[in-house]
Write a protein that holds these residues in place. Structure first.
Motif, mmCIF file in Angstrom:
data_model
loop_
_atom_site.group_PDB
_atom_site.id
_atom_site.type_symbol
_atom_site.label_atom_id
_atom_site.label_comp_id
_atom_site.label_asym_id
_atom_site.label_seq_id
_atom_site.Cartn_x
_atom_site.Cartn_y
_atom_site.Cartn_z
ATOM 1 N N THR A 291 -1.541 -14.712 -0.709
ATOM 2 C CA THR A 291 -1.459 -13.933 -1.941
ATOM 3 C C THR A 291 -2.232 -12.635 -1.764
ATOM 4 O OG1 THR A 291 -3.435 -14.933 -2.929
ATOM 5 C CG2 THR A 291 -1.307 -16.023 -3.353
ATOM 6 N N ILE A 292 -1.915 -11.661 -2.609
ATOM 7 C CA ILE A 292 -2.614 -10.380 -2.572
ATOM 8 C C ILE A 292 -2.967 -9.952 -3.991
ATOM 9 C CG2 ILE A 292 -0.501 -8.979 -2.690
ATOM 10 C CD1 ILE A 292 -1.894 -7.046 -0.664
ATOM 11 N N MET A 293 -4.118 -9.315 -4.134
ATOM 12 C CA MET A 293 -4.542 -8.727 -5.398
ATOM 13 C C MET A 293 -4.967 -7.300 -5.092
ATOM 14 S SD MET A 293 -7.370 -10.209 -8.074
ATOM 15 C CE MET A 293 -7.645 -9.474 -9.696
ATOM 16 N N ILE A 294 -4.279 -6.344 -5.702
ATOM 17 C CA ILE A 294 -4.535 -4.926 -5.457
ATOM 18 C C ILE A 294 -5.006 -4.267 -6.753
ATOM 19 C CG2 ILE A 294 -3.547 -2.722 -4.722
ATOM 20 C CD1 ILE A 294 -1.382 -4.293 -3.248
ATOM 21 N N GLU A 295 -6.097 -3.530 -6.678
ATOM 22 C CA GLU A 295 -6.544 -2.722 -7.811
ATOM 23 C C GLU A 295 -6.419 -1.250 -7.413
ATOM 24 O OE1 GLU A 295 -10.543 -1.824 -10.469
ATOM 25 O OE2 GLU A 295 -10.182 -3.852 -9.719
ATOM 26 N N ALA A 296 -5.737 -0.496 -8.251
ATOM 27 C CA ALA A 296 -5.514 0.917 -7.970
ATOM 28 C C ALA A 296 -5.764 1.743 -9.225
ATOM 29 C CB ALA A 296 -4.095 1.144 -7.470
ATOM 30 N N THR B 33 -5.267 3.323 -4.259
ATOM 31 C CA THR B 33 -5.760 1.971 -4.045
ATOM 32 C C THR B 33 -7.282 1.963 -3.917
ATOM 33 O OG1 THR B 33 -3.699 1.334 -2.944
ATOM 34 C CG2 THR B 33 -5.623 -0.064 -2.555
ATOM 35 N N GLN B 34 -7.921 1.085 -4.696
ATOM 36 C CA GLN B 34 -9.375 0.975 -4.710
ATOM 37 C C GLN B 34 -9.869 -0.278 -3.988
ATOM 38 O OE1 GLN B 34 -11.477 3.328 -6.815
ATOM 39 N NE2 GLN B 34 -9.574 4.406 -6.354
ATOM 40 N N GLU B 35 -9.117 -1.374 -4.149
ATOM 41 C CA GLU B 35 -9.576 -2.656 -3.597
ATOM 42 C C GLU B 35 -8.376 -3.548 -3.312
ATOM 43 O OE1 GLU B 35 -12.589 -6.356 -4.813
ATOM 44 O OE2 GLU B 35 -12.630 -4.472 -5.935
ATOM 45 N N VAL B 36 -8.433 -4.267 -2.194
ATOM 46 C CA VAL B 36 -7.398 -5.229 -1.820
ATOM 47 C C VAL B 36 -8.077 -6.548 -1.485
ATOM 48 C CG1 VAL B 36 -5.540 -5.814 -0.218
ATOM 49 C CG2 VAL B 36 -5.881 -3.419 -0.910
ATOM 50 N N LEU C 9 0.828 -1.213 0.000
ATOM 51 C CA LEU C 9 0.000 0.000 0.000
ATOM 52 C C LEU C 9 0.860 1.258 0.000
ATOM 53 C CD1 LEU C 9 -2.792 -1.139 2.471
ATOM 54 C CD2 LEU C 9 -2.911 -1.003 -0.015
ATOM 55 N N SER C 10 1.961 1.220 0.734
ATOM 56 C CA SER C 10 2.873 2.355 0.763
ATOM 57 C C SER C 10 3.498 2.596 -0.608
ATOM 58 C CB SER C 10 3.971 2.118 1.802
ATOM 59 O OG SER C 10 4.899 3.180 1.817
ATOM 60 N N MET C 11 3.922 1.534 -1.298
ATOM 61 C CA MET C 11 4.542 1.693 -2.612
ATOM 62 C C MET C 11 3.547 2.234 -3.634
ATOM 63 S SD MET C 11 7.289 -1.455 -2.996
ATOM 64 C CE MET C 11 6.150 -2.787 -2.596
ATOM 65 N N PHE C 12 2.305 1.751 -3.570
ATOM 66 C CA PHE C 12 1.287 2.275 -4.481
ATOM 67 C C PHE C 12 1.034 3.756 -4.203
ATOM 68 C CE2 PHE C 12 0.432 -1.977 -5.848
ATOM 69 C CZ PHE C 12 -0.256 -1.853 -7.046
#
Length: 256
Positions: A247-252, A191-194, A181-184
């Motif tokens: 695992t993680i899936m991030i939408e930004a 960030t919209q969704e994790v 989250l910090s890098m994004f």
């Protein structure tokens, strides 16, 4: 002795394993791919860049849903596998291009969606790669990142990083959710969704896929056998060496 960069090492590590990754069930299936399919189905006219495409599984999902896909990777061998598989599947709108994640040869604001799956833990500088992703995205464009997730706790984190690095010496780091989250945020992506999940890694195929030298396989097994009860429980460590990772899936979004 000649010196090699990290990028040289990554290409060497994955060159001979390209076809193994194409047939890997871990990479060819998964709930994250289903989520990606559902997400891309809402954008049929989009142009998609698959950053660190590997054997192309996320690229192929994208090609089923959108107008144009570029599969981008450091490994020329991986890209040849993707090209052959794309031809076999009739994906004439899928092209490939070679290069580093940290330096993208694409025009500013030229891509609708950037995706990446199980690649970022090999990147030399994830923050720079995210800044490049933001640059090439159109205003309001989307970044979807999927990767292995570090639990964050030091005891669990060091165990995961150690087995990953022994198995694959091109491994850099699995990042914790806060780091992601910090890098994004620092890259200017909102960030919209994790979404997090769990992924079972069957030991024999996990090792075979990377052709891990026997000396390192034995080191992993010895390290596993010395693991604390806390580590064994968290990673659901099995007698045969199989274990379960997060695992993680991030939408930004890039600001419009």
């Amino acid at each position: 002795m000649a010196t090699r960069s990290h990028h040289d090492h990554v290409e060497e590590q994955f060159g001979s394993q390209a076809k193994a990754y194409l047939t890997s069930q871990v990479h060819a299936s998964g709930r994250d791919l289903q989520r990606l399919r559902e997400r891309l189905a809402a954008s049929p006219q989009a142009s998609v860049l698959d950053l660190g495409c590997g054997a192309g599984h996320a690229s192929f999902i994208a090609a089923e849903q959108v107008r144009d896909v570029v599969a981008y990777d450091l490994s020329s061998s991986m890209l040849k596998v993707v090209e052959e598989a794309a031809r076999e599947r009739g994906f004439n709108h899928l092209s490939t291009q070679q290069g580093y994640a940290e330096s993208l040869p694409f025009a500013t604001e030229s891509v609708d969606i950037v995706i990446s799956r199980y690649s970022a833990h090999h990147w030399h500088d994830v923050g720079q790669a995210l800044r490049e992703a933001k640059r090439v995205l159109k205003p309001g464009g989307t970044m979807v990142m999927m990767d292995i997730l570090s639990p964050g706790h030091p005891v669990l984190d060091i165990w995961l990083q150690t087995v990953e690095a022994l198995r694959d010496t091109s491994h850099v780091r699995n990042y914790a959710s806060g780091e992601w989250l910090s890098m994004f945020n620092q890259a200017g992506l909102i960030t919209q969704e994790v979404c997090t999940d769990r992924l079972v890694l069957e030991f024999s195929s996990w090792i075979a896929r990377m052709r891990t030298p026997d000396v390192f396989v034995q080191a992993i097994r010895a390290y596993q056998q010395s693991a604390s009860a806390e580590v064994q429980r968290y990673f659901a460590l099995q007698e045969d060496g199989s274990f379960t990772s997060d695992t993680i899936m991030i939408e930004a979004k890039k600001p419009a």
